[in-house]
Structure formats: structure tokens, C-alpha cells
Enzyme design. Sequence first.
Site, short mmCIF file in Angstrom:
data_model
loop_
_atom_site.label_atom_id
_atom_site.label_comp_id
_atom_site.label_asym_id
_atom_site.label_seq_id
_atom_site.Cartn_x
_atom_site.Cartn_y
_atom_site.Cartn_z
N TYR A 222 68.38 24.20 96.28
CA TYR A 222 69.59 23.46 96.05
C TYR A 222 70.50 24.17 96.46
O TYR A 222 72.03 23.89 95.95
CB TYR A 222 69.79 22.72 94.77
N HIS A 352 55.40 -2.39 98.09
CA HIS A 352 56.47 -1.43 97.71
C HIS A 352 57.53 -1.16 98.77
O HIS A 352 57.20 -0.61 99.68
CB HIS A 352 55.98 -0.21 97.11
N ALA A 353 58.94 -1.59 98.30
CA ALA A 353 59.86 -1.61 99.31
C ALA A 353 60.04 -0.09 99.93
O ALA A 353 60.18 0.63 99.21
CB ALA A 353 61.12 -1.91 99.00
N HIS A 382 69.74 -1.73 100.25
CA HIS A 382 69.57 -0.23 99.69
C HIS A 382 68.45 0.27 100.80
O HIS A 382 68.83 1.27 101.14
CB HIS A 382 68.87 -0.27 98.57
N HIS A 386 69.03 3.67 103.75
CA HIS A 386 68.05 4.76 104.21
C HIS A 386 67.74 4.84 105.79
O HIS A 386 68.10 5.72 106.35
CB HIS A 386 66.57 4.46 103.65
N GLU A 410 68.34 8.58 98.23
CA GLU A 410 68.58 7.43 97.10
C GLU A 410 69.76 7.17 96.85
O GLU A 410 70.21 5.96 96.55
CB GLU A 410 67.47 7.69 96.00
N ARG A 486 63.00 15.14 74.68
CA ARG A 486 63.27 13.68 74.82
C ARG A 486 64.29 13.53 73.64
O ARG A 486 65.23 12.70 73.74
CB ARG A 486 61.85 12.85 74.68
N ARG A 519 65.63 14.95 91.36
CA ARG A 519 66.45 14.31 92.72
C ARG A 519 66.99 12.78 92.08
O ARG A 519 67.89 12.22 92.45
CB ARG A 519 65.24 13.63 93.80
N TYR A 520 66.19 12.13 91.26
CA TYR A 520 66.64 10.99 90.58
C TYR A 520 67.71 11.17 89.73
O TYR A 520 68.67 10.16 89.67
CB TYR A 520 65.60 10.31 90.06
#
Length: 613
Positions: A222, A352-353, A382, A386, A410, A486, A519-520
Site C-alpha cells: 500500500y 454475479h455482476a 456501479h 469500473h 470498488e 469481533r 480493500r473493502y
Amino acid sequence: MGNKPQLCALVLGVTLALYGCGTDNKQAEENSQPTKALTALDAKSFVAEAQSEIEKLQLPAYQAEWAYQTYINQDTAAVTAYLSEKLSSKATQLAKEAAQFNTVEVDPDTRRQLDLMRYSLVMPSPSDAKLSERLSQLGSELNGMYGAGKYCRSEQECFRLTEMSSIMASERNPELLLEMWEGWREVSPPMKALYEEQAEIANQGAQELGFKDISDLWRGSYDMPAEDFGQELDRLWDQVKPFYDALHCHVRAELGEQYGTEVVPQDKPIPAHLLGNMWGQSWGNIYDLVKPEEELNVIDVTEALAQHNYDEIKMVKQAESFFSSLGFEPLPDTFWQRSQFQQPADRDVVCHASAWNLDDKDDLRIKMCIQKTGEEFAVIHHELGHNYYQRAYNQLPLVYRSSANDGFHEAIGDTIALSITPKYLKQIGLVDEIPDASNDIGMLLKLALDKIAFVPFGLMVDQWRWKVFSGEIKPEDYNTSWWELREKYQGLMAPVPRDKDAFDPGAKYHVPANTPYTRYFLAHILQFQFHRELCKIAGDQGPVHRCSIYNSKEAGKALNEMLELGKSQTWQKALGTLTGSEQMDATAILDYFAPLKSWLDQQNQGRQCGWVN
């Protein structure tokens, strides 16, 4: 949703013998010839010729993958598996070759390309052939165990994950929710020993590339020191946490009303099975339990699409017109000829898109089985985000044809989706009136249940993995540490005591599949920062959650300047071209959801918030 499957996002290929660095060391010893010292010129030649070589492999591999996903049968599966393996093998080979230039003094651009090649591997194989084969075998076994996972009440009644997830989303019986939650986690205990062995072998591969371990490889990709990156994530989380805590407090109180405080204690973490999602990672499915009591006027986009006779193609055309309004060139004719917009009646496909650029130039496509709904309308915007990103950087060298970091792609798609506001819907004629601001709380709460509830989960998955890879978390503590994290980040707890060998992390696909997850987290931060800045550039004077950048050539120009950089610059520089700052800033989330935060604070008056972990 997402960018096309990255068969080999930074893959490069070249013959091993090119610079005297082949694998036939025995013959080299027999010839007693000293190894020629590598030079900066060698490095530049390596990078240039490698890219030329890999492009010959990449296109047929992508074409085969497209054929498989849009026409699933034995033959397309076999071809794509073969070509994908060839491409990934070349990636592994070249990453190790690039490592030989670690100590060679080269210009900054060449160094960046070499480093990107090394960082392209997620689970690097060691040079030992048996260990390399074993690592591949472990990956296949773990994926197979997850894919074949099911929970059986009896020999006659079994549930797959899709069925259990549907029950988790809609069921309100806590006993049944607990049964599904525990049932799915029966799939993961057999994974533990395999996962431990896999991490040990892959760590050896990472060390051969010059890294301490896989954690060092992942965190170091990164554009900043690995340790600094971890601190940067904590800084961003500290910005979001007060808002998350307010959302958590409200949701826990409402769940206590629904299920009783003996099931949902008001001073402890929320039991993880009650949030409408198998992993408690997003909470939108329980909106009906926590929504405002007052009646809200919410636009029904699905109904509006039907009233205006939108079919699948018209939905995509409208999304294209969004980008055209920003000043982007229209999509090529081949996009309309080659994309998959509907579920074919005569064959199996992957619905799946996803967004593709098969030749890394102009062969842009999307693959969807479009449903004529408001949700799918946003998804199309969306996915085209991309595509326009892919086209913006398509003139760069191969290693730079990607997003600035793995969260940017994303984030761009989601940034565009944030502009699908009532203002935009009125501008394009789908609705006649914009509901007044008093109706915004429901929309903001629904969005927060999906996006803000996800943020700590997006952070903690890799926090756990990095500690596993570095050896800080020992195998005997895998499960205990998972739940400690968590509780710390999400304020969630296991609804029943968990055995230390349960290996609950394996019940989340991305863990056995070794898909990096940070990444999410980054995408959820960046999309709001991008949106806020683009709204300023567009001159929008209203609340940022009501802003749409539709029709703003200024916003489109600023966006494209960042997209064109691809991965050629650090993500910090790419971010700075749009925002004027090279630092990620989660305060954009607080700005976007400011009305909701005020509403939550009112709801939470007199409630006991927080938890002890």
C-alpha cells in the site's frame, strides 16, 4: 459486483534464462561460471520484455474466462482452467525473478514496476517443488470444502449456504436463526489444520521474495511501510467509530425490544446471529426492526422504471448517459454487441455482476442478469464505473493498468452509485418530485445498516489474518482471537460458547479462499471522500447525501484525471489529484450521515450504549 476477475492483475512473463537467472543451477555449478551481476539496464529490459510476453497470454485467458462465465459447460471450464493456470504460474515465476533486482539500484519508475510484480502474489509458492505442489493442493481443498459446505438436520433435509443466508435475512425466530448460524459453522473445523499448514508454506514463499511473512507482503503493498499502514487503518476507524457506536446502540436496543433483553443484553455485544446476515457484516435485512416509526415518503425506483418502460438495455443506456453527462466518451459499439445483459434462456451462466476489459484496451463489457429493479439500476451505474476506470488507464504499461490501490476500483463504482439520488431521478424524468428532507432518515438508516455496519468487519478480517501470518496468533488461539477482535471492533459476540478449534473464520469465504479483505474497508471509506469532493467540484450547495454530480463536466474532468493515473503513481498521489489531500479521510462519512447521527443520538437518549470486551 466488481471489477473483472483478476486472473493475474499484475502478471508479467518472460523466459527465465534471459538474464542468466534460470533454474538450472546444477549445470551452472558444473560450468563453474560466475553469475553476472544484474544491472539497472537488465532491470529495465526485464520489465519491458516481460510485459510484451504476458500480454500474449493474458488475452486468451480472459477470453476463455468470459466464455466460461457466459456459457458454462465442461469444455469452457477446462479451457479456462488450463489458461488461467498458465497465466498464474507465469505470475509466480516472474515475481521471484523480479525479487532478484531487490538490491539493484534503478530509477523510481522501474523500481515501482518491479515491486508491483513482487506484490502481485497473494499466497506465494516456495521454490521447493513438493511444497509448491502441496500449497496448490491445500488451496484447492479449502475452496472445495467451502463450496461443498452444507448443514443437514437429517439425511433427508440439508441446507446450502444460499438457503441458510435467505433464512438468516428474513426469519425472526431466534431459535431457527441460531440453528442456521451454528449449522453453517460445521463446515469450517476440518479446515483448521489445512489452513495452518497453508500459512506455514506460503510464509516460506513470501520470505523467498524478500518479505518477513505474508502479513508483511499484504500490508506492504500500500505504498507505505507495513507497520505504518496498520496505524493508518486504526486512524480511519477511530474517525468512524463514534458514528458506528451510535448505530450499534440503536440496533441493540431495537433488537432487545424484538427478542427480549435476556436474548439481547443491553450492556453486552450483540449476539451475531440476529443481524440478518450469516456473518453479521451488514444489517440491512433487519431494517424493518429498527426503522423510524413515522411514515416516510420513499421513492419506489422499481415502480418508476416500470412506469417509464425501462427494459434492461434502456437501464444501461441511462447509466451510460450519466457518464456522458460528465464528459466521458460513449462506450464502444462492441460493448453493446458483446456484453451479457440478461439471463440466457438456453444455457447456464454466472449472473454475479462484473465489469470487464478483455484486451486491456477497448473491449469493455459488463456481465449481468439484469432485473428491472431500483437496486439493479444502481448496480449498473456501479459496474460502468469500473469500465470507465479500466478505459481511463488503458494506455499505461501493463503493471499500471489497475486502480491506485485495491480499494479504489470498488470505491469508484460505489461513488457513482451514491449519485443515484432523488435529484438525479428527477433530472432524468423518472420521478416528478423530490421528497422533502424529513424523509431522508429512512434512506440514510438503510444505507448505514449496509455500509457503516460493514466497516469494522471489513477491518477486522485482515487484522486477524495478519496476526496469524506473522505468528502473533498461534493455531490454538485462532478461534478465540477471532471473537476477541469481533467484540473489539464490531461489538458482536458468539451467541453460544465456541470451541477453541471451531475455526469460525473459515465460515467466511474470503478466509479459506485467501482473498485480501482490507480493500473493502478502504472502499467504504474512499467512496464517501470521493463523493464529497466531487460534489464540491460540481458546485452542489445542498446536503452531500442529496447531491448528484450528474451533468457536471467539472466533476467528470477531476474524476478522470485521477482515473487516468491507474497504478502508475502511489495511491496517495492519485487521491491528491482529486481531493487536494494525500490522506484518506473518513470524516466524509460523518458529513454524509450527519442527519442520521442527530436522529440516532435522540433515539439513544436514556439508553445504555457501549459494551465491555
